[in-house]
Design a protein around this motif. Sequence first.
Motif, mmCIF file in Angstrom:
data_model
loop_
_atom_site.group_PDB
_atom_site.id
_atom_site.type_symbol
_atom_site.label_atom_id
_atom_site.label_comp_id
_atom_site.label_asym_id
_atom_site.label_seq_id
_atom_site.Cartn_x
_atom_site.Cartn_y
_atom_site.Cartn_z
ATOM 1 N N LYS A 144 0.742 -1.405 0.117
ATOM 2 C CA LYS A 144 -0.495 0.745 -0.085
ATOM 3 C C LYS A 144 0.910 1.553 0.110
ATOM 4 N N ALA A 145 2.794 0.851 0.487
ATOM 5 C CA ALA A 145 2.608 2.291 0.709
ATOM 6 C C ALA A 145 3.458 2.885 -0.371
ATOM 7 N N VAL A 146 3.671 1.413 -1.602
ATOM 8 C CA VAL A 146 4.111 2.153 -2.171
ATOM 9 C C VAL A 146 3.369 2.406 -4.616
ATOM 10 N N ASP A 147 4.181 2.859 -5.387
ATOM 11 C CA ASP A 147 3.688 3.181 -6.259
ATOM 12 C C ASP A 147 3.631 2.482 -7.359
ATOM 13 N N VAL A 148 4.544 2.163 -7.807
ATOM 14 C CA VAL A 148 5.176 1.019 -8.654
ATOM 15 C C VAL A 148 5.633 -0.418 -8.150
ATOM 16 N N VAL A 149 5.770 -1.286 -9.008
ATOM 17 C CA VAL A 149 6.281 -3.088 -8.108
ATOM 18 C C VAL A 149 7.192 -3.046 -9.284
ATOM 19 N N ALA A 150 8.034 -3.144 -9.243
ATOM 20 C CA ALA A 150 9.298 -3.766 -10.559
ATOM 21 C C ALA A 150 9.263 -5.203 -10.001
ATOM 22 N N GLU A 151 9.341 -6.345 -11.052
ATOM 23 C CA GLU A 151 9.946 -7.085 -10.914
ATOM 24 C C GLU A 151 10.747 -7.375 -11.757
ATOM 25 N N LEU A 152 12.262 -7.990 -11.454
ATOM 26 C CA LEU A 152 13.476 -8.240 -11.533
ATOM 27 C C LEU A 152 13.492 -9.824 -11.830
ATOM 28 N N LEU A 153 13.728 -9.970 -13.475
ATOM 29 C CA LEU A 153 14.075 -11.150 -13.843
ATOM 30 C C LEU A 153 15.179 -11.237 -14.415
ATOM 31 N N ASP A 154 16.134 -12.618 -14.373
ATOM 32 C CA ASP A 154 17.288 -12.747 -15.202
ATOM 33 C C ASP A 154 17.202 -13.222 -16.793
ATOM 34 N N ALA A 155 17.446 -11.582 -17.645
ATOM 35 C CA ALA A 155 17.509 -12.340 -19.505
ATOM 36 C C ALA A 155 17.246 -13.309 -19.773
ATOM 37 N N ARG A 156 18.153 -14.079 -18.779
ATOM 38 C CA ARG A 156 18.751 -15.889 -19.926
ATOM 39 C C ARG A 156 17.754 -16.532 -19.050
ATOM 40 N N ILE A 157 16.646 -16.130 -18.126
ATOM 41 C CA ILE A 157 15.284 -17.341 -18.270
ATOM 42 C C ILE A 157 14.236 -15.866 -17.335
ATOM 43 N N PRO A 158 13.627 -15.317 -18.272
ATOM 44 C CA PRO A 158 12.805 -14.578 -17.857
ATOM 45 C C PRO A 158 11.312 -15.335 -17.700
ATOM 46 N N GLN A 159 11.435 -17.253 -17.779
ATOM 47 C CA GLN A 159 9.846 -17.735 -17.794
ATOM 48 C C GLN A 159 10.712 -18.371 -16.106
ATOM 49 N N SER A 160 11.688 -18.944 -16.141
ATOM 50 C CA SER A 160 12.196 -19.643 -14.762
ATOM 51 C C SER A 160 12.371 -18.837 -13.787
ATOM 52 N N SER A 161 13.159 -17.277 -14.420
ATOM 53 C CA SER A 161 13.182 -16.994 -13.032
ATOM 54 C C SER A 161 11.973 -15.916 -12.208
ATOM 55 N N ALA A 162 10.537 -16.243 -13.356
ATOM 56 C CA ALA A 162 9.454 -15.190 -13.055
ATOM 57 C C ALA A 162 8.076 -16.020 -12.179
ATOM 58 N N ASN A 163 8.645 -15.363 -10.186
ATOM 59 C CA ASN A 163 7.677 -16.001 -9.376
ATOM 60 C C ASN A 163 6.310 -15.906 -9.371
ATOM 61 N N PRO A 164 5.562 -17.081 -9.831
ATOM 62 C CA PRO A 164 4.794 -16.839 -10.167
ATOM 63 C C PRO A 164 3.612 -16.435 -8.886
ATOM 64 N N MET A 165 4.139 -15.935 -7.268
ATOM 65 C CA MET A 165 3.613 -15.086 -6.289
ATOM 66 C C MET A 165 3.342 -13.941 -7.161
ATOM 67 N N VAL A 166 4.372 -12.951 -7.545
ATOM 68 C CA VAL A 166 3.951 -11.222 -8.108
ATOM 69 C C VAL A 166 2.665 -10.717 -8.337
ATOM 70 N N GLU A 167 2.474 -11.719 -9.047
ATOM 71 C CA GLU A 167 0.865 -10.869 -10.227
ATOM 72 C C GLU A 167 -0.392 -11.480 -9.277
ATOM 73 N N GLU A 168 -0.346 -12.763 -7.845
ATOM 74 C CA GLU A 168 -0.636 -12.814 -6.848
ATOM 75 C C GLU A 168 -1.014 -11.660 -5.876
ATOM 76 N N LEU A 169 0.225 -11.373 -5.500
ATOM 77 C CA LEU A 169 1.004 -10.595 -4.831
ATOM 78 C C LEU A 169 0.219 -8.727 -5.271
ATOM 79 N N VAL A 170 1.294 -8.694 -6.293
ATOM 80 C CA VAL A 170 1.150 -6.781 -6.508
ATOM 81 C C VAL A 170 -0.656 -6.538 -6.784
ATOM 82 N N LYS A 171 -1.740 -7.617 -6.852
ATOM 83 C CA LYS A 171 -2.981 -7.143 -7.461
ATOM 84 C C LYS A 171 -3.264 -6.085 -7.635
#
Length: 285
Positions: free
Chosen positions: A22-49
Amino acid sequence: MLIQWFPGHMTKTKRMIEDHLKAVDVVAELLDARIPQSSANPMVEELVKGKPRIVILNKADLADPRETDLWISYYKKKGISVVPMTVGNGKNKKKLLSLIRETAEPILSRWRKRGLKNRSVRLMILGIPNVGKSSLINFLAGKASTRTANTPGHTRGKQWVRLSDGLDLLDTPGVLWPKFDDQTAALRLAATGAIAGDVFNPDEVVPVLLSSLAETAPQVLKDVYGIDDVNRDPQLLLEDAGRRRGCLLPGGAIDYDRAEMAVLRDFRNGKLGCITLDPLPKEEP
């Protein structure tokens, strides 16, 4: 061996993220460009709401630029703002800061209407361990504002970093999900260093890495390790690599442990060139 890694502090991190969103304006998800899918945490989309979100493809200098362009198009088609990033690259820094401000502008506009004209943009950075969050924040801040380390899970507590150009950044410890349903993704995470070395077996990780390289970058194996026929069993490819790297036991036998670590170091340090292991997801019919 199945790779499972969810240290206790990560449960606390998930709660902390939820508490401070609630205290932030923007969420940046940092991924490894070598493994964008493997380094994407599935929880993030649920968390950022629904919170404004951007994707940063970090370590872009280690990834295949053609593949990175494809991933950028992929995210843009999904309506997600994305920017490739290499810590130390001034142009990348300007693009990222501009994207953050652009993404936060609708929120800041509402604050200005309430009379808060000088309010800073508040950014939360999320990502898996060892993807480069602390190094990125240090680079954006222009000083060593947070501790950095190559050991996954190094950052443990909440850290706000004030930037001189009106950006407040919140760093959080890396978060991995409790179960790896896709063991290929888990093995690729281990190969890039996102998973601590004491919870995976190089005997399983390195053959998968070599198989991926044989498929996506066969010329690399030929140039770096002198492997002419890449279409062989990964164990034979490891032997060739170990021999080229001088990983030998007395009598000339291959020291497999040393050979495996040599291949991992070569990949992580960019000695194998610009490699992307994750292909784009197949389009849904």
